[in-house]
Design a protein around this motif. Structure first.
Motif, PDB file in Angstrom:
ATOM      1  N   ILE A   1      -5.181   2.989   3.034  1.00 42.71           N
ATOM      2  CA  ILE A   1      -5.703   2.390   1.803  1.00 42.71           C
ATOM      3  C   ILE A   1      -6.621   1.219   2.123  1.00 42.71           C
TER       4      ILE A   1
ATOM      5  N   LEU B   1      -2.602   5.638  -4.607  1.00 40.68           N
ATOM      6  CA  LEU B   1      -3.606   4.697  -4.123  1.00 40.68           C
ATOM      7  C   LEU B   1      -4.726   5.365  -3.327  1.00 40.68           C
TER       8      LEU B   1
ATOM      9  N   ARG C   1      -7.692   1.887  -7.428  1.00 46.30           N
ATOM     10  CA  ARG C   1      -7.892   0.608  -6.742  1.00 46.30           C
ATOM     11  C   ARG C   1      -8.883  -0.271  -7.501  1.00 46.30           C
TER      12      ARG C   1
ATOM     13  N   PRO D   1       0.800  -1.235   0.000  1.00 42.35           N
ATOM     14  CA  PRO D   1       0.000   0.000   0.000  1.00 42.35           C
ATOM     15  C   PRO D   1       0.830   1.281   0.000  1.00 42.35           C
TER      16      PRO D   1
END
Length: 375
Positions: free
Chosen positions: A102, A64, A70, A18
């Motif tokens: 995230i 992200l 995503r 992440p």
């Protein structure tokens, strides 16, 4: 999450990093605005034929924090036969987390609607990327039972999510360094007990550990081979049941480990050579989960202190993945797990996401093997 069908060849789970958005800790440690892309884009070739920097293709230099990114990742993974992502999860003790945003957004939003599980990256952060391992940035601590209970309470919401990856109905939770836990069996036993008390059928807990670390004595359900930047190298040189390195190999390792830091170039290994050795190893134990890497080059992080596998291609990766899928073919459907290292470890050079050299090559090889369409 739905039970996998009886005819599934393998359940492919890709580790997911992440670290593609700024966080205050990385701003402090590495400079304002640092993300994984910082290391990727500054990489330089260190020897003739060394392809760096390795840059992203279709998805670009994403952030992200953007939900559309995503979703695009999940869509791509699903298209190419990957069942779910295994997000790296950082809990340093006393409730301290980093890089949690995230996954928390994925959990809270319900999007993307794509299976996931968590892997606890329980290790101290230091400056090892720069050769300064003694300087601790964030220490991994194990304060005791109260903190383990607090940790479980945080995880419970994820475990209850219908997207969560399960084995025999139990949420799958990976521990990266089980041998570092002061008493792994006590912790795992506690978490399994708390899971049952919370109305779950239990937990399925594999650890990333070598064969000499006992599953029964630690409470683990299965093992995943070590962080697979080196897994083929380690196994080929003797880290496998029934195979012990010769005295000459062990002496060579000891000498090499002393002179290596002074060399002006990274350690270099042949992916095809190690892949060939790997596919000829004895069949793995039923409590061992295969883990396949597409490539390895962590010189963007470590420069000349890094390790580089050369001549990695989708076809070489396909050979290793085929062997790993065959390893799990006779297991019950829910146990046909194969981990992929990794979905997006760009600064380690083992990403499946499209790059500018091979495009969708590694993803196509993945889909061909798991769907049985390869020739």
């Amino acid at each position: 999450m739905k039970t996998p069908p009886e005819n599934v060849k393998a359940r492919l789970i890709a580790f997911y990093l992440p670290q593609y958005h700024p966080i205050p800790e990385n701003d402090l440690f590495w400079g304002k605005g640092f993300t994984e892309w910082t290391n990727v884009t500054k990489a330089k070739p260190l020897f003739p034929g060394h392809r760096q920097p390795n840059l992203p293709g279709d998805l670009g230099f994403y952030d992200l924090r953007v939900p559309e990114v995503r979703q695009a990742q999940a869509d791509l993974a699903r298209t190419y036969g990957i069942e779910g992502f295994c997000y790296w999860h950082y809990w340093f003790g006393d409730g301290r987390q980093v890089l949690e945003r995230i996954f928390n957004e994925v959990l809270e939003s319900g999007k993307p609607d794509f299976p996931f599980c968590l892997a606890w990256a329980n290790e101290t952060w230091n400056r090892s990327w720069h050769g300064e391992e003694e300087e601790i940035l964030i220490e991994q601590k194990y304060p005791g039972e109260e903190d383990y209970r607090r940790h479980f309470e945080f995880l419970l919401k994820a475990f209850r999510d219908p997207r969560y990856v399960r084995v025999d109905g139990k949420p799958l939770f990976v521990i990266y360094n089980p041998e570092e836990l002061p008493n792994p069996k006590a912790v795992i036993t506690l978490w399994k007990k708390l899971a049952v008390e919370a109305g779950l059928p239990g937990l399925y807990v594999p650890g990333v550990c070598l064969e000499n670390f006992s599953l029964d004595e630690s409470g683990l359900d299965a093992r995943i081979l070590p962080q697979p930047g080196l897994f083929m190298h380690l196994k080929a040189d003797g880290w496998h049941p029934g195979i012990r390195p010769s005295l000459m190999v062990r002496a060579y390792r000891k000498i090499w480990n002393k002179i290596y830091p002074a060399l002006p170039f990274p350690r270099i290994y042949s992916y095809p050579k190690k892949a060939k050795m790997y596919v000829n190893l004895p069949r793995c134990d039923d409590r061992e989960i295969p883990c396949v890497m597409s490539n390895w080059d962590n010189t963007p992080r470590c420069s000349k202190r890094g390790i580089r596998f050369i001549h990695a291609t989708p076809e070489q990766y396909r050979m290793v993945l085929r062997k790993s899928i065959a390893e799990v073919a006779d297991r019950p459907p829910e146990h046909r797990l194969v981990f992929l290292k990794s979905w997006n470890e760009w600064a380690e050079g083992n990403q499946l996401e499209p790059d500018r050299r091979f495009g969708h090559g590694f993803l196509k090889a993945t889909r061909d093997e798991v769907e049985g369409t390869s020739v």
